[in-house]
Design a protein around this motif. Structure first.
Motif, short mmCIF file in Angstrom:
data_model
loop_
_atom_site.label_atom_id
_atom_site.label_comp_id
_atom_site.label_asym_id
_atom_site.label_seq_id
_atom_site.Cartn_x
_atom_site.Cartn_y
_atom_site.Cartn_z
N ARG A 22 85.41 73.63 39.65
CA ARG A 22 84.77 73.50 40.96
C ARG A 22 83.31 73.06 40.85
N GLU A 25 80.06 70.67 40.57
CA GLU A 25 79.77 69.38 41.18
C GLU A 25 79.55 68.30 40.12
N LEU A 26 79.91 67.08 40.46
CA LEU A 26 79.75 65.94 39.55
C LEU A 26 78.34 65.39 39.69
N LEU A 35 87.77 64.41 40.18
CA LEU A 35 86.36 64.78 40.16
C LEU A 35 86.08 65.95 39.22
N TRP A 36 87.10 66.75 38.90
CA TRP A 36 86.89 67.90 38.02
C TRP A 36 87.01 67.54 36.54
N GLN A 64 86.03 74.03 46.66
CA GLN A 64 85.12 72.92 46.42
C GLN A 64 83.80 73.15 47.15
N SER A 65 82.73 72.66 46.58
CA SER A 65 81.44 72.74 47.25
C SER A 65 81.35 71.66 48.32
N TYR A 70 79.10 69.46 48.51
CA TYR A 70 78.75 68.21 47.83
C TYR A 70 80.01 67.48 47.37
N THR A 71 80.93 68.22 46.75
CA THR A 71 82.16 67.60 46.26
C THR A 71 83.00 67.08 47.41
N ARG A 72 83.07 67.83 48.51
CA ARG A 72 83.84 67.37 49.68
C ARG A 72 83.22 66.09 50.26
N GLU A 102 78.24 58.50 40.77
CA GLU A 102 79.27 59.45 41.21
C GLU A 102 80.37 58.72 41.99
N ALA A 111 84.38 57.93 41.12
CA ALA A 111 85.43 58.41 42.03
C ALA A 111 86.37 57.30 42.48
#
Length: 606
Positions: A44, A46-47, A102-103, A422-423, A425-427, A456, A460
């Motif tokens: 979880r 962040e990238l 993303l993980w 998910q944070s 940011y990730t969403r 990033e 993705a």
């Protein structure tokens, strides 16, 4: 009487061993929690910018596009990519299996780091250290290196590989088998080679090990087989490094000669200017004054990092480095045993890098102090773990810190909760990716310069090479206004008439530092592109001033906006209003940058 005596003896044994069993249980608890919580957090996390940058190279490799970055143009073996195949080949394998989820970068980093760390803990048993050392190392590493376990950058893996190499070299051999010692030396050499492939900072480890060999030679503490073990160590190093270097050489040989020369020049420039201190050392009028200035500056960088990142007093970082240096000097005067040999190797490696960081480094980042600080922690834990009841104090302290975190409170607390959501940011990153995939674009996608490249989003999206550089797009729409220049500089007519507009402008910019003689560019095309901006990095970056005009003009026309990302249309009208064409800026085609986006030199610390 005999039964009473037997019962008394058995009871004494139970109570005598129960503290050891308790300590072992606590150590097992700490280690199990640490490994499970770190892997859980990896899914979880962040990238970030650097991990995404490196993950794009791994994705390119998997897709058959070579070991390259793809921003404005393909750039094989980009010197900017300072994390090497030791970490990125496992990432490529993960991407091949799971896709560009993303993980994947964080989970790859966690798996590689934890695997090496587990090997270290297992090999430490050969030194007669109890499990308390393992528990102490887990918690100590977590407190200081909590952000590094999950980061697809090579700084941390270099430290772990060098520690493992030193453990293998110093480990006692109860069987006194020459073959066993040579085998361990070879594997240690492979570890050093993998560290060198991971990042060039590992050369400090090579220098530290060479110094250890010199110290052993001077003290006469070497045996006749040490020369053979050193040769096998080098053989292992070469076995790890040579195959990749041959692949790199073969890949670069396919490039045109001009691109090879261009890359070689940039690699040399990158080494000299990106914080190494080489360029400043070469040009310093007084090198003694430079060392003093660097010491003051870098000590403040380290202190600030400890205060802001870890919530610790700034002086603790300086104390850790000073303690490592002093303890290393003390070890050089003591009779060597296996554990002291290990501590001396680690101390010398950390001291070499600490000296470089404090006296020569020109980077604004304290990450280059990571190795000496972590090695100071390792030395402290290992030296304490062999001292009688200190082992139990270490185990108890480890559990207390685990349950009531202080220096890394937010990180530790999140680990203890085992969150899997998910944070935001990730969403937002996933939302931006989905928008770009479903929306057809009639103009290029773009980032701005190296600092504001959307790595990033590039990771993705499926495939490679989605983004161009906004600076290059704007430069392609501009031309030097030679008529205006001739009106202002009649003496330049001959040069202008030969078509050497850029040479004329370069001469003007070099000779007129005050900018009192005017020049101007003119639009010859209508530039338009879609800019993808990471809000967080733009707001915190010290480099944003050079791109502020374009970024602010484009953000007035958002196509898709979230809390952390914006996709905006940069129209020709907005760019005309935002860009002055009569003074130097990053967007004017004053000098040819070779077509690839260069990383800017570190800004001076304010």
């Amino acid at each position: 009487m005999r039964l009473d005596a037997f019962a008394h003896d058995q009871g004494s044994m139970i109570f005598a061993t129960s503290p050891r069993r308790l300590a072992a249980g606590l150590c097992l608890l700490v280690c199990a929690w640490f490994f499970a919580a770190t892997l859980c957090a990896a899914f979880r996390t962040e990238l970030g910018f650097d991990p995404a940058y490196h993950a794009n190279v791994a994705k390119s490799f998997v897709l058959g596009q070579g070991w390259a970055t793809h921003y404005e143009r393909s750039f094989p073996f980009n010197p900017d990519v300072t994390t090497g195949p030791t970490l990125l080949l496992p990432a490529a394998a993960m991407i091949a299996v799971f896709g560009n989820a993303l993980w994947v970068p964080a989970v790859t980093a966690a798996c590689v780091h934890l695997a090496i760390f587990l090997l270290i803990l297992l090999r430490l048993r050969g030194f007669g250290l109890k499990g308390t050392a393992a528990a102490a190392l887990c918690v100590a590493f977590t407190l200081y290196a909590h952000t590094w376990w999950l980061s697809l950058t090579a700084d941390f893996v270099v430290v772990l590989l060098l520690v493992l190499a030193c453990v293998l070299l110093a480990e006692p051999d109860p069987e006194a088998s020459p073959r066993s010692r040579l085998r361990r030396s070879f594997v240690a050499g492979v570890c050093v080679g993998l560290a060198l492939l991971a990042k060039a900072l590992a050369w400090f480890g090579v220098v530290g090990l060479a110094l250890y060999g010199l110290v052993a030679f001077v003290r006469g503490a070497r045996s006749g087989s040490d020369g053979l073990r050193a040769g096998v160590l080098v053989l292992g190093l070469m076995a790890a490094v040579l195959p990749w270097k041959l692949y790199e050489a073969a890949s670069l040989r396919t490039l045109p000669a001009e691109q090879r020369a261009e890359r070689a020049d940039y690699a040399s420039e990158f080494l000299r200017t990106q914080g190494s201190g080489i360029a400043e050392w070469e040009t310093a009028p007084s090198r003694i004054a430079l060392l003093g200035s660097n010491l003051k500056r870098n000590a403040s960088v380290l202190a600030r990092d400890f205060e802001q990142r870890y919530g610790l007093p700034g002086w603790t970082g300086i104390v850790a480095m000073a303690g490592l240096l002093l303890f290393t000097l003390l070890l050089m005067r003591q009779r060597p045993d296996p554990l002291r040999r290990l501590l001396l190797m680690l101390g010398l490696i950390g001291s070499v890098q600490a000296a470089w960081f404090l006296l020569l480094s020109q980077s604004w980042s304290a990450k280059y102090a990571l190795a000496p600080t972590l090695l100071a922690i390792v030395v402290l834990c290992l030296a304490s773990a062999q001292r009688g009841r200190l082992r139990y104090l270490l185990a108890l302290g480890a559990v207390v810190v685990m349950l009531q975190p202080s220096a890394a409170a937010r990180y530790q607390a999140s680990l203890l909760r085992f969150e899997t959501t998910q944070s935001a940011y990730t969403r937002d990153l996933a939302s931006t990716r989905d928008y770009l995939q479903r929306t057809p674009m009639n103009v290029p996608l773009a980032g701005c310069g190296w600092v504001f490249a959307p790595w990033e989003t590039e990771y993705a999206l499926p495939g490679v090479g989605h983004f161009r550089d906004c600076r290059r797009l704007i430069r392609e729409a501009l031309a030097f206004d030679d008529a205006y220049y001739l009106d202002q500089h009649p003496a330049a007519r001959e040069q202008i008439e030969r078509g050497q507009y850029r040479d004329a402008l370069d001469h003007h910019l070099r000779t007129d530092a005050q900018g009192t003689t005017p020049f101007r560019f003119r639009w010859i095309a209508e530039p338009s592109f879609v800019l993808v901006v990471n809000h967080v990095f733009w707001r915190i970056s010290a480099y944003r001033e050079s791109d502020r005009a374009v970024l602010e003009a484009c953000l007035q026309h958002p196509l898709h906006q979230t809390d952390y990302f914006t996709v905006a249309l940069c129209s020709a009208d907005a760019l005309r209003d935002a860009l002055p064409l009569d003074r130097p800026s990053a967007f004017l085609p004053v000098q040819d940058d070779g077509g690839f986006v260069r990383k800017p030199a570190p800004l001076p610390l304010r």
